[in-house]
Design a protein around this motif. Structure first.
Motif, PDB file in Angstrom:
ATOM      1  N   ALA A  37       0.762  -1.138  -0.089  1.00 39.39           N
ATOM      2  CA  ALA A  37      -0.102   0.046  -0.091  1.00 39.39           C
ATOM      3  C   ALA A  37       0.798   1.188   0.073  1.00 39.39           C
ATOM      4  O   ALA A  37       0.605   2.340  -0.523  1.00 39.39           O
ATOM      5  CB  ALA A  37      -0.947   0.068   1.088  1.00 39.39           C
ATOM      6  N   GLU A  38       2.305   1.308   0.736  1.00 37.88           N
ATOM      7  CA  GLU A  38       2.915   2.266   0.673  1.00 37.88           C
ATOM      8  C   GLU A  38       3.308   2.926  -0.752  1.00 37.88           C
ATOM      9  O   GLU A  38       3.386   4.055  -1.043  1.00 37.88           O
ATOM     10  CB  GLU A  38       4.148   2.024   1.429  1.00 37.88           C
ATOM     11  N   GLN A  43       3.488   7.111   0.806  1.00 31.67           N
ATOM     12  CA  GLN A  43       4.147   7.371   1.929  1.00 31.67           C
ATOM     13  C   GLN A  43       4.466   5.813   2.796  1.00 31.67           C
ATOM     14  O   GLN A  43       3.467   5.472   2.812  1.00 31.67           O
ATOM     15  CB  GLN A  43       3.670   8.330   2.650  1.00 31.67           C
ATOM     16  N   ARG A  44       5.490   5.782   3.291  1.00 31.18           N
ATOM     17  CA  ARG A  44       5.683   4.746   4.221  1.00 31.18           C
ATOM     18  C   ARG A  44       4.712   4.762   5.406  1.00 31.18           C
ATOM     19  O   ARG A  44       4.508   5.862   5.704  1.00 31.18           O
ATOM     20  CB  ARG A  44       7.145   4.550   4.751  1.00 31.18           C
ATOM     21  N   GLU A  46       5.372   3.841   8.390  1.00 35.36           N
ATOM     22  CA  GLU A  46       6.169   4.179   9.597  1.00 35.36           C
ATOM     23  C   GLU A  46       6.043   5.801   9.538  1.00 35.36           C
ATOM     24  O   GLU A  46       6.355   6.413  10.731  1.00 35.36           O
ATOM     25  CB  GLU A  46       7.557   3.644   9.660  1.00 35.36           C
ATOM     26  N   ASP A  47       6.259   6.271   8.483  1.00 36.21           N
ATOM     27  CA  ASP A  47       6.321   7.984   8.368  1.00 36.21           C
ATOM     28  C   ASP A  47       4.800   8.590   8.299  1.00 36.21           C
ATOM     29  O   ASP A  47       4.747   9.446   9.065  1.00 36.21           O
ATOM     30  CB  ASP A  47       6.712   8.286   7.092  1.00 36.21           C
ATOM     31  N   ALA A  48       3.770   7.837   8.040  1.00 40.77           N
ATOM     32  CA  ALA A  48       2.369   8.279   8.164  1.00 40.77           C
ATOM     33  C   ALA A  48       2.104   7.943   9.525  1.00 40.77           C
ATOM     34  O   ALA A  48       1.145   9.001  10.042  1.00 40.77           O
ATOM     35  CB  ALA A  48       1.514   7.605   7.084  1.00 40.77           C
ATOM     36  N   GLY A  49       1.991   6.978  10.052  1.00 32.64           N
ATOM     37  CA  GLY A  49       1.384   6.514  11.404  1.00 32.64           C
ATOM     38  C   GLY A  49      -0.032   6.380  11.266  1.00 32.64           C
ATOM     39  O   GLY A  49      -0.721   6.502  10.150  1.00 32.64           O
ATOM     40  N   GLU A  50      -0.575   6.072  12.454  1.00 37.82           N
ATOM     41  CA  GLU A  50      -2.004   5.944  12.328  1.00 37.82           C
ATOM     42  C   GLU A  50      -2.660   7.175  11.952  1.00 37.82           C
ATOM     43  O   GLU A  50      -2.235   8.291  12.110  1.00 37.82           O
ATOM     44  CB  GLU A  50      -2.549   5.751  13.921  1.00 37.82           C
ATOM     45  N   MET A  51      -3.907   7.207  11.289  1.00 36.54           N
ATOM     46  CA  MET A  51      -4.527   8.568  10.931  1.00 36.54           C
ATOM     47  C   MET A  51      -6.131   8.328  11.230  1.00 36.54           C
ATOM     48  O   MET A  51      -6.557   7.309  11.157  1.00 36.54           O
ATOM     49  CB  MET A  51      -4.726   8.794   9.474  1.00 36.54           C
ATOM     50  N   SER A  52      -6.606   9.495  11.760  1.00 35.90           N
ATOM     51  CA  SER A  52      -8.100   9.522  12.160  1.00 35.90           C
ATOM     52  C   SER A  52      -8.645   9.605  11.028  1.00 35.90           C
ATOM     53  O   SER A  52      -8.471   9.698   9.819  1.00 35.90           O
ATOM     54  CB  SER A  52      -8.444  10.905  12.770  1.00 35.90           C
ATOM     55  N   PHE A  53     -10.143   8.930  10.972  1.00 35.51           N
ATOM     56  CA  PHE A  53     -10.971   8.759   9.736  1.00 35.51           C
ATOM     57  C   PHE A  53     -11.028  10.254   9.108  1.00 35.51           C
ATOM     58  O   PHE A  53     -10.865  10.094   7.735  1.00 35.51           O
ATOM     59  CB  PHE A  53     -12.367   8.502  10.507  1.00 35.51           C
ATOM     60  N   GLU A  54     -11.338  11.280   9.733  1.00 29.48           N
ATOM     61  CA  GLU A  54     -11.269  12.567   9.064  1.00 29.48           C
ATOM     62  C   GLU A  54     -10.026  12.971   8.188  1.00 29.48           C
ATOM     63  O   GLU A  54     -10.043  13.588   7.072  1.00 29.48           O
ATOM     64  CB  GLU A  54     -11.510  13.757  10.052  1.00 29.48           C
ATOM     65  N   GLY A  58      -9.705  12.664   3.951  1.00 29.69           N
ATOM     66  CA  GLY A  58      -9.674  14.103   3.437  1.00 29.69           C
ATOM     67  C   GLY A  58      -8.323  14.239   2.550  1.00 29.69           C
ATOM     68  O   GLY A  58      -8.255  15.143   1.760  1.00 29.69           O
ATOM     69  N   ILE A  59      -7.272  13.626   2.891  1.00 24.52           N
ATOM     70  CA  ILE A  59      -5.812  13.764   2.133  1.00 24.52           C
ATOM     71  C   ILE A  59      -5.657  13.095   0.942  1.00 24.52           C
ATOM     72  O   ILE A  59      -4.700  13.570   0.166  1.00 24.52           O
ATOM     73  CB  ILE A  59      -4.961  13.398   3.234  1.00 24.52           C
ATOM     74  N   PHE A  60      -6.510  12.133   0.478  1.00 27.20           N
ATOM     75  CA  PHE A  60      -6.134  11.622  -0.760  1.00 27.20           C
ATOM     76  C   PHE A  60      -6.860  12.127  -2.069  1.00 27.20           C
ATOM     77  O   PHE A  60      -6.633  11.650  -3.153  1.00 27.20           O
ATOM     78  CB  PHE A  60      -6.456  10.190  -0.791  1.00 27.20           C
ATOM     79  N   ALA A  61      -7.793  13.112  -1.962  1.00 27.17           N
ATOM     80  CA  ALA A  61      -8.283  13.783  -3.111  1.00 27.17           C
ATOM     81  C   ALA A  61      -8.832  12.813  -4.022  1.00 27.17           C
ATOM     82  O   ALA A  61      -8.808  12.812  -5.082  1.00 27.17           O
ATOM     83  CB  ALA A  61      -7.307  14.769  -3.738  1.00 27.17           C
ATOM     84  N   VAL A  62      -9.955  12.119  -3.435  1.00 23.33           N
ATOM     85  CA  VAL A  62     -10.450  10.957  -4.061  1.00 23.33           C
ATOM     86  C   VAL A  62     -11.559  11.614  -4.961  1.00 23.33           C
ATOM     87  O   VAL A  62     -12.313  12.540  -4.646  1.00 23.33           O
ATOM     88  CB  VAL A  62     -11.225  10.003  -3.074  1.00 23.33           C
ATOM     89  N   ARG A  63     -11.504  11.002  -6.458  1.00 22.83           N
ATOM     90  CA  ARG A  63     -12.391  11.709  -7.536  1.00 22.83           C
ATOM     91  C   ARG A  63     -13.242  10.538  -8.099  1.00 22.83           C
ATOM     92  O   ARG A  63     -12.487   9.441  -8.264  1.00 22.83           O
ATOM     93  CB  ARG A  63     -11.512  12.497  -8.303  1.00 22.83           C
ATOM     94  N   ASP A  64     -14.358  10.910  -8.679  1.00 23.43           N
ATOM     95  CA  ASP A  64     -14.933   9.997  -9.265  1.00 23.43           C
ATOM     96  C   ASP A  64     -14.561   9.757 -10.866  1.00 23.43           C
ATOM     97  O   ASP A  64     -13.699  10.663 -11.182  1.00 23.43           O
ATOM     98  CB  ASP A  64     -16.586  10.082  -9.275  1.00 23.43           C
ATOM     99  N   ALA A  65     -15.422   9.069 -11.720  1.00 20.28           N
ATOM    100  CA  ALA A  65     -14.890   8.964 -12.904  1.00 20.28           C
ATOM    101  C   ALA A  65     -14.921  10.360 -13.724  1.00 20.28           C
ATOM    102  O   ALA A  65     -14.145  10.568 -14.875  1.00 20.28           O
ATOM    103  CB  ALA A  65     -15.929   7.948 -13.847  1.00 20.28           C
ATOM    104  N   ALA A  66     -15.671  11.257 -13.381  1.00 21.34           N
ATOM    105  CA  ALA A  66     -15.880  12.478 -14.166  1.00 21.34           C
ATOM    106  C   ALA A  66     -14.889  13.602 -13.469  1.00 21.34           C
ATOM    107  O   ALA A  66     -14.686  14.598 -13.883  1.00 21.34           O
ATOM    108  CB  ALA A  66     -17.284  13.154 -13.908  1.00 21.34           C
TER     109      ALA A  66
END
Length: 134
Positions: A37-38, A43-44, A46-54, A58-66
């Protein structure tokens, strides 16, 4: 705080998989992603660590097909976590390294002994065709 054995076992399995794996607890906190997955997330762990749901929603800029922002309720991992049913989708993200990627994601709920809710797991991979353009 001690982790349930099932989450420990998923982490162990994930560390041996060539397929990217992302694990969240019952609150949606990302508690692990594997080495495969890294490469996709940029990002590794070990560098990212646990992340809250929020944070992780929010950080991966998820987009649909459009190319439009995808509602977090449409993410397979969120669906699996909330509905306790498997889910699948194709969408595009921008990794933590700034690189756009088209993904296919399959997610499923994780239960412990006695049916106790332990969160959810996503397996994902870069889409070779037919997915949204990154």
């Amino acid at each position: 705080m001690a982790q349930p054995i099932e989450r420990i076992l998923v982490r162990h399995l994930g560390s041996r998989l060539a397929v990217p794996l992302f694990l969240v607890d019952t609150d949606g906190t990302m508690v692990y992603y594997n080495e495969a997955a890294e490469q996709v997330l940029g990002q590794r762990y070990e560098d990212a660590g646990e992340m809250s749901f929020e944070r992780w929603t929010g950080i991966f800029a998820v987009r649909d097909a459009a190319g439009e922002p995808l509602d977090i309720d449409e993410l397979p991992l969120v669906k699996a976590l909330r509905s306790r049913r498997p889910a699948y989708a194709r969408f595009a993200i921008t990794g933590l390294d700034g690189q756009p990627r088209s993904l296919e994601v399959a997610a499923f709920p994780l239960d412990g002994q006695g049916g106790i809710d332990l969160g959810a797991v996503a397996l994902f991979w870069e889409s070779e065709s037919g997915g949204p353009e990154a």
